[in-house]
Design a protein around this motif. Structure first.
Motif, PDB file in Angstrom:
ATOM      1  N   ARG A  92     -29.697   2.890  56.680  1.00 13.61           N
ATOM      2  CA  ARG A  92     -28.447   2.740  56.089  1.00 13.61           C
ATOM      3  C   ARG A  92     -27.407   2.799  56.630  1.00 13.61           C
ATOM      4  O   ARG A  92     -27.096   3.760  57.552  1.00 13.61           O
ATOM      5  CB  ARG A  92     -28.320   2.256  55.541  1.00 13.61           C
ATOM      6  CG  ARG A  92     -27.069   1.071  55.137  1.00 13.61           C
ATOM      7  CD  ARG A  92     -27.024   0.351  53.856  1.00 13.61           C
ATOM      8  NE  ARG A  92     -27.059   0.281  52.728  1.00 13.61           N
ATOM      9  CZ  ARG A  92     -26.869   0.505  51.194  1.00 13.61           C
ATOM     10  NH1 ARG A  92     -26.973  -0.901  51.635  1.00 13.61           N
ATOM     11  NH2 ARG A  92     -27.270   1.066  50.589  1.00 13.61           N
ATOM     12  N   PHE A  99     -28.554  12.161  46.703  1.00  8.64           N
ATOM     13  CA  PHE A  99     -29.064  11.001  46.454  1.00  8.64           C
ATOM     14  C   PHE A  99     -29.625  10.415  47.388  1.00  8.64           C
ATOM     15  O   PHE A  99     -29.270  11.091  48.786  1.00  8.64           O
ATOM     16  CB  PHE A  99     -28.186  10.750  45.505  1.00  8.64           C
ATOM     17  CG  PHE A  99     -26.477   9.621  46.447  1.00  8.64           C
ATOM     18  CD1 PHE A  99     -26.047  10.045  47.045  1.00  8.64           C
ATOM     19  CD2 PHE A  99     -26.620   8.356  46.378  1.00  8.64           C
ATOM     20  CE1 PHE A  99     -25.187  10.086  47.478  1.00  8.64           C
ATOM     21  CE2 PHE A  99     -25.909   7.685  47.653  1.00  8.64           C
ATOM     22  CZ  PHE A  99     -24.695   8.512  47.717  1.00  8.64           C
ATOM     23  N   LYS A 139     -18.640  -1.469  42.285  1.00  6.59           N
ATOM     24  CA  LYS A 139     -18.433  -1.649  44.022  1.00  6.59           C
ATOM     25  C   LYS A 139     -18.634  -3.475  43.993  1.00  6.59           C
ATOM     26  O   LYS A 139     -19.076  -4.260  42.852  1.00  6.59           O
ATOM     27  CB  LYS A 139     -19.645  -1.627  45.628  1.00  6.59           C
ATOM     28  CG  LYS A 139     -20.900  -1.740  45.088  1.00  6.59           C
ATOM     29  CD  LYS A 139     -22.290  -1.508  45.439  1.00  6.59           C
ATOM     30  CE  LYS A 139     -23.428  -2.047  44.670  1.00  6.59           C
ATOM     31  NZ  LYS A 139     -24.505  -1.456  45.442  1.00  6.59           N
ATOM     32  N   ARG A 199     -28.501   4.827  38.403  1.00  6.70           N
ATOM     33  CA  ARG A 199     -27.324   4.740  39.483  1.00  6.70           C
ATOM     34  C   ARG A 199     -27.387   2.937  39.204  1.00  6.70           C
ATOM     35  O   ARG A 199     -28.103   2.025  39.499  1.00  6.70           O
ATOM     36  CB  ARG A 199     -26.674   4.150  41.265  1.00  6.70           C
ATOM     37  CG  ARG A 199     -26.826   5.844  40.920  1.00  6.70           C
ATOM     38  CD  ARG A 199     -26.504   5.607  42.807  1.00  6.70           C
ATOM     39  NE  ARG A 199     -27.208   5.041  43.378  1.00  6.70           N
ATOM     40  CZ  ARG A 199     -28.571   5.561  43.748  1.00  6.70           C
ATOM     41  NH1 ARG A 199     -28.513   6.906  44.101  1.00  6.70           N
ATOM     42  NH2 ARG A 199     -29.372   5.200  44.946  1.00  6.70           N
ATOM     43  N   LEU A 200     -26.929   2.183  38.111  1.00  6.01           N
ATOM     44  CA  LEU A 200     -26.984   0.830  37.007  1.00  6.01           C
ATOM     45  C   LEU A 200     -26.603   0.188  37.431  1.00  6.01           C
ATOM     46  O   LEU A 200     -25.039   0.721  37.453  1.00  6.01           O
ATOM     47  CB  LEU A 200     -26.942   0.741  35.783  1.00  6.01           C
ATOM     48  CG  LEU A 200     -27.118   0.146  35.069  1.00  6.01           C
ATOM     49  CD1 LEU A 200     -28.699  -0.667  34.839  1.00  6.01           C
ATOM     50  CD2 LEU A 200     -26.967   0.030  33.751  1.00  6.01           C
ATOM     51  N   GLY A 201     -26.585  -0.981  38.725  1.00  5.81           N
ATOM     52  CA  GLY A 201     -25.475  -2.099  38.756  1.00  5.81           C
ATOM     53  C   GLY A 201     -26.130  -3.485  38.560  1.00  5.81           C
ATOM     54  O   GLY A 201     -25.844  -3.236  37.225  1.00  5.81           O
ATOM     55  N   ILE A 202     -26.988  -3.987  38.512  1.00  2.17           N
ATOM     56  CA  ILE A 202     -27.049  -5.647  38.351  1.00  2.17           C
ATOM     57  C   ILE A 202     -27.676  -5.760  36.649  1.00  2.17           C
ATOM     58  O   ILE A 202     -27.283  -6.338  36.707  1.00  2.17           O
ATOM     59  CB  ILE A 202     -28.377  -6.048  39.470  1.00  2.17           C
ATOM     60  CG1 ILE A 202     -27.993  -8.028  39.448  1.00  2.17           C
ATOM     61  CG2 ILE A 202     -29.534  -5.546  39.202  1.00  2.17           C
ATOM     62  CD1 ILE A 202     -27.019  -8.691  40.277  1.00  2.17           C
ATOM     63  N   TYR A 205     -19.163  -6.547  41.002  1.00  6.56           N
ATOM     64  CA  TYR A 205     -20.116  -7.777  41.104  1.00  6.56           C
ATOM     65  C   TYR A 205     -19.220  -8.778  41.156  1.00  6.56           C
ATOM     66  O   TYR A 205     -20.067  -9.610  40.069  1.00  6.56           O
ATOM     67  CB  TYR A 205     -21.624  -7.295  40.254  1.00  6.56           C
ATOM     68  CG  TYR A 205     -22.618  -6.105  40.975  1.00  6.56           C
ATOM     69  CD1 TYR A 205     -22.264  -5.068  41.593  1.00  6.56           C
ATOM     70  CD2 TYR A 205     -23.977  -6.606  40.977  1.00  6.56           C
ATOM     71  CE1 TYR A 205     -22.553  -3.897  41.233  1.00  6.56           C
ATOM     72  CE2 TYR A 205     -24.789  -5.300  41.359  1.00  6.56           C
ATOM     73  CZ  TYR A 205     -24.222  -4.312  41.568  1.00  6.56           C
ATOM     74  OH  TYR A 205     -25.359  -3.247  41.946  1.00  6.56           O
ATOM     75  N   TYR A 254     -27.351 -11.488  43.150  1.00  5.69           N
ATOM     76  CA  TYR A 254     -25.818 -10.409  43.827  1.00  5.69           C
ATOM     77  C   TYR A 254     -24.559 -11.278  44.339  1.00  5.69           C
ATOM     78  O   TYR A 254     -23.574 -11.468  44.937  1.00  5.69           O
ATOM     79  CB  TYR A 254     -27.093  -9.457  44.839  1.00  5.69           C
ATOM     80  CG  TYR A 254     -27.875  -8.151  44.360  1.00  5.69           C
ATOM     81  CD1 TYR A 254     -27.089  -7.026  43.654  1.00  5.69           C
ATOM     82  CD2 TYR A 254     -28.911  -9.116  44.087  1.00  5.69           C
ATOM     83  CE1 TYR A 254     -28.199  -6.167  42.708  1.00  5.69           C
ATOM     84  CE2 TYR A 254     -29.587  -7.779  43.497  1.00  5.69           C
ATOM     85  CZ  TYR A 254     -29.735  -6.533  42.905  1.00  5.69           C
ATOM     86  OH  TYR A 254     -30.665  -5.291  42.990  1.00  5.69           O
ATOM     87  N   HIS A 269     -31.230   6.141  48.159  1.00  6.83           N
ATOM     88  CA  HIS A 269     -31.409   4.767  47.520  1.00  6.83           C
ATOM     89  C   HIS A 269     -32.521   3.928  48.128  1.00  6.83           C
ATOM     90  O   HIS A 269     -33.099   4.587  48.855  1.00  6.83           O
ATOM     91  CB  HIS A 269     -30.267   4.460  48.295  1.00  6.83           C
ATOM     92  CG  HIS A 269     -29.689   1.917  48.005  1.00  6.83           C
ATOM     93  ND1 HIS A 269     -29.952   2.481  46.014  1.00  6.83           N
ATOM     94  CD2 HIS A 269     -29.407   1.595  47.671  1.00  6.83           C
ATOM     95  CE1 HIS A 269     -29.770   1.555  45.731  1.00  6.83           C
ATOM     96  NE2 HIS A 269     -29.260   0.920  47.202  1.00  6.83           N
ATOM     97  N   SER A 289     -31.235   0.064  39.189  1.00  4.56           N
ATOM     98  CA  SER A 289     -31.610  -0.929  37.742  1.00  4.56           C
ATOM     99  C   SER A 289     -32.888  -1.031  37.995  1.00  4.56           C
ATOM    100  O   SER A 289     -33.549  -1.019  36.984  1.00  4.56           O
ATOM    101  CB  SER A 289     -30.358  -2.040  37.940  1.00  4.56           C
ATOM    102  OG  SER A 289     -29.648  -1.821  38.946  1.00  4.56           O
ATOM    103  N   MET A 299     -18.471   5.477  48.248  1.00  5.33           N
ATOM    104  CA  MET A 299     -19.794   4.934  49.010  1.00  5.33           C
ATOM    105  C   MET A 299     -19.694   5.326  50.408  1.00  5.33           C
ATOM    106  O   MET A 299     -20.560   5.950  51.919  1.00  5.33           O
ATOM    107  CB  MET A 299     -21.427   4.779  48.538  1.00  5.33           C
ATOM    108  CG  MET A 299     -21.507   4.575  47.138  1.00  5.33           C
ATOM    109  SD  MET A 299     -22.179   3.638  46.388  1.00  5.33           S
ATOM    110  CE  MET A 299     -22.094   2.170  46.417  1.00  5.33           C
TER     111      MET A 299
HETATM  112  C1  LIG Z   1     -25.716  -1.452  44.784  1.00 12.01           C
HETATM  113  C2  LIG Z   1     -26.147  -0.076  44.765  1.00 12.01           C
HETATM  114  C3  LIG Z   1     -27.407  -0.288  43.177  1.00 12.01           C
HETATM  115  C4  LIG Z   1     -26.879  -0.589  42.201  1.00 12.01           C
HETATM  116  O1  LIG Z   1     -28.318  -1.835  42.782  1.00 12.01           O
HETATM  117  P1  LIG Z   1     -28.855  -2.190  41.782  1.00 12.01           P
HETATM  118  O2  LIG Z   1     -29.577  -3.545  42.409  1.00 12.01           O
HETATM  119  O3  LIG Z   1     -27.746  -3.688  41.714  1.00 12.01           O
HETATM  120  O4  LIG Z   1     -28.847  -2.178  40.371  1.00 12.01           O
HETATM  121  C5  LIG Z   1     -27.077   1.511  43.248  1.00 12.01           C
HETATM  122  N1  LIG Z   1     -26.747   2.607  44.348  1.00 12.01           N
HETATM  123  C6  LIG Z   1     -26.736   2.072  45.880  1.00 12.01           C
HETATM  124  C7  LIG Z   1     -26.107   2.971  46.569  1.00 12.01           C
HETATM  125  C8  LIG Z   1     -25.898   1.118  45.659  1.00 12.01           C
HETATM  126  O5  LIG Z   1     -25.106   0.694  46.673  1.00 12.01           O
END
Ligand SMILES: *Cc1c(COP(=O)(O)O)cnc(C)c1O
Length: 837
Positions: free
Chosen positions: A604, A631, A506, A690-693, A510, A820, A633, A675, A552
């Motif tokens: 949210r 899922f 998204k 769900r891997l992000g940062i 980043y 972020y 968060h 992450s 999302m």
């Molecule tokens: C952005 C996001 C993530 C990733 O989170 P990080 O802390 O960057 O790993 C995971 N799940 C959802 C729903 C998100 O919006």
């Protein structure tokens, strides 16, 4: 040269090694010329031997069918294939350890040659020393060397495999990250001449202490005749003496003290009068009578050290001082990273015109293959060939180009003009020289394609690069694709078996570039991608991304686009669910995949746990949608103060999933870990994470994760001013100067994402190894920094805003925000440049 598998089996089994548990030789006569370890990068299938290597994250055994389908018929496996009938007519050799087998095969190959081999190890500078030696010696020897920085347990044997009878000198580098690695690389390289570039003091997680690290590296030189190294009379020197004193191995130490074998008398930086280039005059002596002096076009300590090693080795190899001096003054900048840069007419260009040989062409073509679908190669003649070799080398290169699906080939040089018409290559145009090409250059020739520039140095392809390159604002964000892949692997290694991975791309991934990131991740087998809005999903599909994509933040206006592009929505409320079902019914669609979001505490988006029962009931009574995943968060998975809350969120999700699964009568993917949670709450990895940062190199936890920096933001100096005490800098005269101060104006401002919060000393940049504070207020497009500490800085120099020397977390802290926000605030006008190393 080559071997047949039968021959190899026999030869190596004499030493009692390669013959594995099971051998099936079903076909005879295949000559093995090439070694393959990646089923996606096979160039010459029929003459390749495929090694099913196992790493922490990947089992090559899973790719043998793919390799077989690509035409490979010779395999080294670590277990018998599940389905032997699927590989009819293939030779299979099952061994206990495929990596070891690869190393042993390379060792066997290595031992066939008696010419000198230089082995290089050390913490830094291995590749530079290797490339400089090659540059200095290439007129005198036919050299075989590691491509780029192929120095790992796998890279080394693949490099050594390239040795042939025609070569006269080998130069290979060996890199290790922990103990008990060098023992495997030593026999493969078996250097006769050793080079230890340097040993960093930095703490390495793979070693208990720096001495242990040094001892491990020195194992490379066990059978060398001579070792060159730089050190003062310090612990490195002591350790060398302890290890090698009394052995037949000669030591050549390069240092500043008079006891050194080669004494560095002085290194004087002088600014040459006619150019803006800087240079260093180096004086050395062998301690007795001979003095040498030479100039190199660099001024940093590392370059001086690397050049002195080269000078010592070259003298040892008998190169006259005059010849060395002339070449030394032209030592090239070594940037072995392949960069994909934006080019004219929506093209991208990879400039790899430092050297040209089969190996490096193959590596560059593999990168080209991950770029835009239409591919053009601009290729020079192959340097240093004589007589008979010639036709053969061109034939081989043509075969490679053919196998890698290059669409258009533009050749430059008289030799290609001679050979190309007889070869099976998609030649578009031919030019006798680089100047002939540039003189007739028309930008309209290139459009929407990926262009690879691959030329020997003598052809000066920089001129072509200059024409193709998009001329842009010089501030840029460099994204290291190798680091992305590395980080993905680190997280994969933390996962329980069979846990899937979704990558969050998204917000323009980043800030790193949506399509570029998605392409790399898809290539590296990511299971899922997630974006915030349907538009982003469309961009992915249009860019050739085929992996499943979750969107999302859906609303009813996006349904049509969503469905048209095969994207999968997150469903977070009854309202959205009913709207989507209604839409799908109107289109006659059924069984459409959706992702149910539960709100376990973030408040949210998502269904409340109290709503799950009725949701289950509704979903179980229809077939328009089917639940692909459920899922939630975490609100604060990185924060131990909230761990009890996180644990509760995890159990709420699991409970919700149980209710839904019972009602639906089928299973779906359950996921909650971002992450930080991957590392901190392994029990909540469930079926997918769900891997992000973390992918972008930021560790938000206190766990020790060896992540690599992905993003480096760089700007350039537009002007430098010398200010006298009492003067002021910038808007509202906020920057007060109380002593003589050098101030540089750099090309970045708050419109680019360099926050105004960073003004007046709060923010810093990195320039020539030094940290320089911001002075005065940050402007919209520019910022002033105090560079008094950096006498050598010049206009046009680059400063790092954040990156490996200046962690983005530091900038985030200084401006009161998070990494972020910094990543996602980097202005769109800043070019994203993609590099591999
Ligand atoms: C952005 C996001 C993530 C990733 O989170 P990080 O802390 O960057 O790993 C995971 N799940 C959802 C729903 C998100 O919006």
């Amino acid at each position: 040269m080559g071997y047949s598998l039968g021959e190899v089996t026999v030869v190596l089994s004499e030493k009692g090694i390669l013959l594995g548990d099971e051998t099936y030789i079903q076909r005879q006569g295949d000559r093995i010329e090439h070694l393959a370890t990646d089923s996606r990068k096979i160039s010459f299938a029929a003459s390749s031997l495929f090694f099913a290597l196992t790493t922490a994250t990947r089992d090559g055994q899973n790719f043998i069918q793919q390799a077989y389908d690509a035409g490979v018929r010779n395999f080294i496996l670590h277990q018998p294939p599940d389905d032997r009938q699927a590989l009819p007519d293939a030779n299979l050799l099952v061994v206990t350890d495929t990596t070891l087998a690869l190393q042993q095969l390379a060792t066997y190959h290595r031992n066939r040659f008696t010419y000198p081999v230089i082995g290089i190890t050390g913490s830094n500078g291995k590749t530079i020393v290797k490339e400089w030696l090659n540059f200095l010696l290439e007129d005198r020897f036919k050299i075989v060397r590691s491509p780029r920085s192929f120095n790992s347990q796998i890279g080394v044997p693949l490099s050594v495999w390239e040795m042939s009878d025609e070569d006269q000198l080998g130069i290979f580098e060996a890199g290790i990250s922990t103990v008990r690695e060098m023992q495997y690389l030593q026999p493969v390289i078996a250097p006769t001449i050793g080079i230890l570039t340097n040993i960093g003091n930095a703490h390495d997680s793979g070693f208990n202490n720096k001495k242990e690290k040094l001892r491990e590296k020195l194992l490379l030189f066990k059978k060398a005749q001579i070792i060159f190294y730089t050190a003062e009379k310090d612990w490195i020197h002591d350790e060398m003496e302890r290890q090698f004193k009394g052995s037949p191995i000669r030591l050549k130490r390069i240092g500043h003290d008079t006891d050194a074998d080669l004494v560095l008398l002085s290194a004087t930086v002088n600014e040459q009068t006619h150019t803006t280039e800087m240079a260093t005059l180096i004086k050395v002596t062998d301690g007795q009578h001979k003095q040498a002096r030479y100039t190199i076009p660099f001024t940093d300590q590392a370059a001086i050290q690397n050049a002195s090693i080269c000078q010592a080795v070259i003298t040892y190899l008998g190169m006259p001082a005059a010849a060395f001096n002339e070449k030394a003054s032209n030592l090239p900048v070594i940037d072995m990273r392949l960069q994909v840069l934006p080019a004219i007419n929506h093209c991208s260009v990879i400039n790899d015109s430092y050297s040209l040989d089969q190996n490096s062409l193959q590596v560059a073509l593999d990168l080209l293959n991950q770029q835009l679908p239409s591919k053009t190669l601009i290729l020079s003649d192959i340097p240093g060939l004589h007589g008979q070799d010639n036709a053969f080398a061109y034939e081989e290169m043509a075969a490679l180009i053919h196998n890698k699906h290059v669409h258009r080939l533009i050749t430059i040089g008289p030799e290609w003009q001679k050979f190309a018409e007889h070869l099976n290559v998609p030649v578009l145009e031919q030019y006798g020289s680089t100047t002939a090409f540039t003189a007739g250059f028309q930008p309209g020739q290139f459009k929407d394609e990926a262009i690879l520039l691959k030329g020997a140095r003598a052809f000066g392809f920089e001129a072509i690069f200059y024409l193709l390159r998009e001329k842009v604002h010089q501030t840029r964000l460099e994204i290291n694709l190798t680091a992305i892949v590395h980080n993905q692997k680190i997280y994969r290694s933390l996962l329980h078996p069979n846990v899937k991975m979704m990558a969050m791309v998204k917000a323009f991934a980043y800030g790193s570039g949506l399509l570029e990131m998605a392409s790399v991740l898809q290539y590296h087998n990511i299971d899922y991608l997630a974006v915030a809005y349907a538009d982003e999903g469309v961009a992915l599909r249009n860019g050739g991304i085929t992996v499943p994509v979750m969107v999302m933040n859906m609303d009813e206006y996006g349904f049509e686009t969503l469905v048209a592009h095969g994207l999968e929505p997150e469903i977070y409320s009854f309202r959205l669910l009913n709207q989507f079902i209604h839409f799908l019914n109107s289109q006659g669609l059924s069984q459409y995949p959706i992702h149910i979001k539960l709100d376990t505490g973030m408040h949210r988006l998502g269904f409340d746990p109290a709503e799950v029962a009725s949701l289950a009931e509704q979903l179980s009574q229809q077939r328009t949608v089917y639940v692909k995943s459920v899922f939630s968060h975490f609100t604060s998975s990185e924060d131990e103060h909230d761990d009890h809350f996180s644990l509760r969120q995890g159990s709420l999700l699991i409970e919700g999933c149980e209710i839904l699964e019972t009602a639906l009568g089928y299973t779906f993917i359950r996921h909650i870990a971002n992450s930080a949670a991957i590392a901190r709450f392994p029990q909540f990895q469930l079926d997918m994470v769900r891997l992000g940062i973390g992918l972008y190199g930021i560790n938000t936890t206190h766990e020790d994760l060896p992540l690599r920096t992905v993003a480096t933001l760089k700007a350039t100096i537009a002007q430098i001013k010398e200010l006298a005490p009492g003067e002021t800098v910038g808007y509202n005269r906020m920057g007060k100067v109380d002593k003589k101060t050098r101030v540089a104006t750099i090309r970045i401002g708050y419109a680019d994402g360099f926050s105004r919060m960073l003004g007046n000393g709060r923010g810093q940049v990195w320039l020539h190894d030094k940290i320089c504070p911001v002075i005065g207020n940050v402007c919209m497009d520019m910022t002033m920094v105090d560079i008094s500490a950096v006498a050598a800085a010049r206009e046009g120099d680059e400063v790092e805003i954040f990156g490996p020397h200046l962690p983005v977390q530091q900038m985030a802290a200084a401006s009161g925000t998070s990494s972020y926000e910094i990543f996602t605030s980097i202005g769109q006008r800043i070019n994203r440049i993609y590099v591999e190393d």
